[in-house]
Design an enzyme around this catalytic site. Structure first.
Site, PDB file in Angstrom:
ATOM      1  N   ARG A 329       0.842  -1.198   0.000  1.00  0.00           N
ATOM      2  CA  ARG A 329       0.000   0.000   0.000  1.00  0.00           C
ATOM      3  C   ARG A 329       0.876   1.246   0.000  1.00  0.00           C
ATOM      4  NH1 ARG A 329      -4.957   1.183   4.187  1.00  0.00           N
ATOM      5  NH2 ARG A 329      -3.330   0.964   5.763  1.00  0.00           N
ATOM      6  N   GLU A 421     -12.722   4.346   0.446  1.00  0.00           N
ATOM      7  CA  GLU A 421     -12.751   4.908   1.795  1.00  0.00           C
ATOM      8  C   GLU A 421     -13.021   6.409   1.817  1.00  0.00           C
ATOM      9  OE1 GLU A 421      -8.878   4.144   3.445  1.00  0.00           O
ATOM     10  OE2 GLU A 421      -7.852   4.932   1.681  1.00  0.00           O
ATOM     11  N   ASP A 449     -11.749   4.809   7.849  1.00  0.00           N
ATOM     12  CA  ASP A 449     -11.505   6.028   7.082  1.00  0.00           C
ATOM     13  C   ASP A 449     -12.787   6.539   6.437  1.00  0.00           C
ATOM     14  OD1 ASP A 449      -9.120   7.582   6.770  1.00  0.00           O
ATOM     15  OD2 ASP A 449      -8.082   5.759   6.218  1.00  0.00           O
ATOM     16  N   ASP A 618      -5.160   2.925  14.131  1.00  0.00           N
ATOM     17  CA  ASP A 618      -4.227   3.501  13.165  1.00  0.00           C
ATOM     18  C   ASP A 618      -4.746   4.879  12.779  1.00  0.00           C
ATOM     19  OD1 ASP A 618      -6.292   3.041  11.395  1.00  0.00           O
ATOM     20  OD2 ASP A 618      -5.220   1.585  10.169  1.00  0.00           O
TER      21      ASP A 618
END
Length: 709
Positions: A329, A421, A449, A618
């Site tokens: 990613r 997202e 997100d 996160d």
């Protein structure tokens, strides 16, 4: 633009580690990066400005209309070009590994900055069911465990494994609990039981075996829904000695794919940080990555697992991969990095650098130079987050095509995982896929997100519901369903992954086992898990559910995208206690994550909540909490004084929760001079104005300050 100012640690990594063996020159590498930056900087700036323009118009509309009705909002968003007429794309993706195109199974996401974790994830293609049952809360212990191996607990695990084998691989007669031996005769599995010889009810589930030099069966390989299960036979093993048929373990094919993350789960704010992440990806592509650590008084070295070898029922050799297929990613288009600057001193697009390093490192795999193969199909799988709509997907396609051209790769070698997202992407998902029909290998939903962007996009509409209540709002339910619908209409079945989000409670494996099976039932052929153990247990869901069959059943369903326009506003008043609890919950979550990001450089943490339950946090979870408080602050459900007082109280609690963390700097002793505490406040108090409600800018600024001393 020909000259770049490159961090010396990064420059040395490229010259001494990344490029050797590839016949590529450092001068060429950096001149290519400079050319890509010059080519894409202007277009990226235009698209980011377009984001801001659209958000300003949406803010103004909501200030005048509140949430408005769905029809009026739909008309407005269409008028300004935010909502587009849906296209009807059909993906046609070549050179895709079966782990992505065909096999349904768990997906791990691992920070690239921790080599040990990355190796654990890559090697989690196979996981021990016995260990997962023994060491978690899936089977509540019925007694206090003895030190070392507890045979009573072992018997409990063996009994549960027998039940699972009966469910997934039933015998013609009797139970696996009655088995006394597993053997292979004339290419078929024979199970000796206390009631006589029998075999599998479906002989086609027998996939192979492994035998020792003496011909004795050492492993029995079973297969269901494309996933494999190995019964490891070892009468000398302590578990095998206890087992009624000498089975020392039941190994499940688990984390079929793994995303190595440069983005939300890492804290990379300078050249040395980026090198740490890049070195892990490179080591996985070459197969040379190792990690050494102390455990139980011993020094252990971990490395990449090799393949697994069996004899198929027809007598031919059968080789199965020992590792997850790895994706990487990259960061979003909005990110820049100080690790490389233009001749004018401007930071370059971090996504440009990520794309180049990702692809160059993968050349070691594509050219067969590594110890093991990652993509046997010859692709590089790059997950691209934080894209706002089809124009930004088109930018990614153009960037990847430019990288391929520079490296002499076939077109569409670099595949794209589209993170669904951002609201503009969710609403225009068909159009996003249409920009990359020959590259798209997944679309993935994520509560975290996506919820943060929902709050930010509609921040002016009114006060939003509490964080946990978001999970039952109409927009989120429609979002999860529509992601599957659009992907199936676009032809993903047999070509690409339809993904679902993370299980955020690493210790709550019983709860995960009871609930996460809904994701494959919803038509998703992969979903995120937080650990190799969770991957092993989640694999049971894919063994139980034939996802391809579920996708055929769901084909043709159409979820109305207007449901995504229902703004999740509070339906009524909250009590003072309810507001106080929500503030405390989010402030504690923010501080618990930020103090480790800013103070310790840890990008993904298991953070205890107010009740002490460990939750995986996160930057995505941080985005929700900071945006929610910013929303409530803006709409008067709280005020600055209350927010500051709440954060001060929660700082003391978070300090107490982290008291035994090596290198931890307490916040409460001097809040004004604590970079972590000030970063947390900035995330909230600037959350309304921060583009996208993103957290990266504030975190990076304060982490750099902390590193500077």
């Amino acid at each position: 633009m020909t000259d770049l100012q490159v961090d010396p640690v990064l420059r040395a990594f490229v010259a001494e580690e990344l490029l050797p063996g590839l016949d590529l020159d450092p001068t060429w590498f950096w001149s290519t990066c400079a050319a890509l930056q010059e080519r894409f900087a202007g277009r990226t700036a235009e698209l980011l400005a377009r984001r801001d323009e659209l958000q300003e118009r949406i803010d103004a509309w909501h200030r005048e209309n509140g949430a408005g009705d769905v029809e009026a909002l739909e008309a407005f968003l269409t008028e300004i070009g935010y909502l587009l007429p849906p296209e009807s794309p059909q993906v046609n993706v070549s050179r895709v590994d079966p782990e992505i195109a065909e096999i349904a199974g768990p997906q791990l996401v691992v920070p690239a900055t921790v080599p040990r974790y990355a190796l654990n994830a890559a090697n989690a293609r196979w996981g021990s069911l016995f260990d997962a049952l023994y060491g978690t809360d899936v089977l509540p212990p019925d007694h206090e465990l003895e030190p070392g191996y507890d045979e009573r607990r072992g018997a409990q695990v063996i009994a549960e494994a027998d039940k699972l084998l009966d469910e997934l691989f039933p015998l013609r007669s009797g139970s696996h609990a009655d088995a006394t031996a597993y053997r292979v005769q004339d290419g078929a599995l024979v199970v000796e039981t206390t009631g006589g010889s029998t075999g599998l009810a479906d002989p086609g589930q027998f996939a192979g075996h492994r035998a020792g030099a003496d011909g004795a069966v050492q492993a029995v390989l079973l297969r269901r829904n494309g996933l494999h299960v190995e019964l490891t036979i070892d009468p000398a093993h302590r578990v095998g000695r206890q087992h009624h048929a000498d089975v020392a373990d039941v190994a499940l094919e688990a984390a079929v794919t793994t995303i190595v993350d440069f983005e939300d789960s890492v804290a990379t704010v300078d050249g040395p940080d980026k090198v740490g992440a890049y070195r892990t990806w490179l080591g996985l592509m070459t197969g040379a990555l190792t990690a050494t650590f102390e455990k139980g008084g011993e020094t252990i070295e971990r490395k990449v697992n090799g393949d697994r070898h069996y004899t198929a029922p027809d007598g031919s050799e059968l080789t199965l991969p020992g590792r997850s297929v790895l994706l990487v990613r990259n960061v979003g288009h909005h990110m820049t990095t100080d690790a490389v600057r233009t001749a004018d001193g401007e930071p370059i697009g971090e996504g440009v650098l990520d794309a180049m390093v990702s692809a160059v490192a993968a050349l070691h795999d594509l050219r067969g130079l590594g110890r093991f193969s990652n993509s046997r199909a010859g692709s590089v799988y790059i997950v691209k987050p934080k894209q706002h709509g089809p124009d930004e997907v088109a930018l990614t396609v153009e960037l990847f095509a430019a990288v391929e051209e520079a490296l002499g790769l076939e077109p569409a070698t670099c595949k794209i995982g589209i993170m669904d997202e951002e609201k503009r992407t969710s609403l225009n998902l068909e159009n996003c896929i249409a920009q990359a029909p020959d590259r798209t290998i997944f679309v993935n939903t994520g509560f975290l997100d996506r919820t943060g962007d929902e709050i930010h996009t509609d921040l002016e509409a009114g006060p939003v519901v509490r964080k946990n209540d978001m999970k039952s709002t109409p927009w989120l339910i429609a979002y999860e369903d529509r992601n599957v619908d659009v992907a199936l209409r676009a032809g993903f079945r047999g070509q690409a992954q339809v993904g679902k989000g993370m299980w955020a409670k690493p210790a709550a494996m019983r709860e995960m086992l009871d609930t996460k099976g809904a994701q494959p039932e919803a038509g998703a052929n992969t979903a995120w898990v937080p650990s190799p153990t969770a991957a092993t247990l989640h694999a049971l869901h894919y063994l139980r559910t034939d996802v391809a069959a579920r996708q055929r059943e769901l084909a043709g369903r159409t979820t109305d995208r207007r449901e995504l326009l229902r703004v999740p506003l509070l339906p009524g008043e909250l009590t003072d206690d309810e507001k106080r609890h929500e503030l405390e919950t989010n402030a504690q979550s923010i501080l618990g994550y930020v103090v480790r990001w800013v103070g310790l450089g840890i990008g993904c943490s298991t953070v205890p909540d107010l009740a002490g339950v460990g939750l995986m946090e996160d930057r995505a979870t941080l985005r929700i909490s900071s945006q929610l408080i910013a929303n409530w602050l803006h709409h008067g459900l709280t005020d600055e004084t209350q927010v500051r007082e709440t954060f001060a109280r929660m700082a003391a609690l978070v300090d107490e929760q982290n008291a035994n963390e090596p290198g931890y700097e307490p916040m409460a002793k001097d809040l004004e001079s604590s970079p972590s505490f000030q970063a947390a406040l900035e995330l909230v108090f600037t959350g309304r104005e921060e583009p996208g409600g993103y957290t990266e800018r504030a975190l990076t600024k304060w982490r750099q300050a902390a590193k500077a001393g």
